[in-house]
Design an enzyme around this catalytic site. Sequence first.
Site, mmCIF file in Angstrom:
data_model
loop_
_atom_site.group_PDB
_atom_site.id
_atom_site.type_symbol
_atom_site.label_atom_id
_atom_site.label_comp_id
_atom_site.label_asym_id
_atom_site.label_seq_id
_atom_site.Cartn_x
_atom_site.Cartn_y
_atom_site.Cartn_z
ATOM 1 N N GLY A 179 0.826 -1.216 0.000
ATOM 2 C CA GLY A 179 0.000 0.000 0.000
ATOM 3 C C GLY A 179 0.853 1.257 0.000
ATOM 4 C CE1 TYR B 64 -9.833 0.074 8.974
ATOM 5 C CE2 TYR B 64 -10.279 1.386 10.939
ATOM 6 C CZ TYR B 64 -9.425 0.993 9.935
ATOM 7 O OH TYR B 64 -8.138 1.500 9.881
ATOM 8 N N PRO C 124 -2.175 3.769 14.885
ATOM 9 C CG PRO C 124 -1.429 4.496 12.801
ATOM 10 C CD PRO C 124 -1.967 3.277 13.502
ATOM 11 C CB THR D 32 -4.042 9.021 4.495
ATOM 12 O OG1 THR D 32 -5.168 8.292 5.016
ATOM 13 C CG2 THR D 32 -2.941 9.030 5.532
#
Length: 253
Positions: A9, A153, A183, A188
């Site tokens: 990624g 998630y 984090p 992003t």
Amino acid sequence: MQKTVLITGATSGIGLACAGKFAENGHRLIITGRRKQRLEETKQQLTEKFGIPVLTLNFDIRNQQAVQEAIENIPDNWQNIDILINNAGLAAGLDPVQTGIIDDWERMIDTNVKGLLYISRAVLPGMIERKKGHVINIGSIAGKEVYPNGNVYCASKHAVDAITKGIRIDTVKYGIKVTQIAPGAVETEFSVVRFKGDQEKADSVYKGFEPLHPENIAEVAYYTSTLPDNVNINDLVIMPTAQASATILHKEL
Ligand code: NDP
Ligand code: 8X3
């Protein structure tokens, strides 16, 4: 000593920042992602700026066969991967379970859990053979807490937390280091992806406070790789100063 670092990624966000940080420090990179053009642009930029070799691998991490073939076909002089940064991942949607979108669930579980496992399964045997290596998994505050509508998630990142511990236990006798970095809010493309291209909604996530920047995470990931052979950082939770927990943010709007 120059190391070979594989970053999943690396076309965006934290992965891209890690590529920059490790390149700046003279390491050679294997960068992966689905967006081939971005990989090629990054390769060109990092090679020109830092004079380091970069190999690009273009595959979807959800495809086990593609992952296996990509790693098997790495040229011989790139096979000795010293550091694997398991970063590729995403959130899709933010819905209660009762109205959740099944395809979102599949994408998150297939990418964040199964993809991470596929690449780890492909890379770890070489590290074990060499009795040397460092796996750095990018988890999340969502792997430590569960927040409203974060259900799947959060589950996928709790899985990353568990898999990190599992890899550490299974490879401890081979001298492999295994680190998780978890984090809080990092600005992003994460929220644009989560909200399926709704840039306004994504921007609102980071309004009113200074979020983490991907470079902050890259700095810490790099630091964990610089410690003596006898030192492993197991787990790091990193938050913006304005964030106390997954849901408690001090925003000045
Ligand atoms: P970005 O969306 O900016 O980057 C995600 C990266 O993952 C891209 O390079 C993307 O590449 C890659 N990726 C996604 N799906 C796949 C796939 N199926 N196959 C291959 N590569 C894939 O987000 P972040 O940089 O924020 O996310 C990186 C990691 O950090 C994720 O694991 C995320 O869960 C985690 N994280 C993010 C936080 C945040 O607030 N941003 C906080 C905590 C953790 P491409 O699309 O080219 O395939
Ligand atoms: C990404 C951060 O707060 O959306 O992992 O879970 S959060």
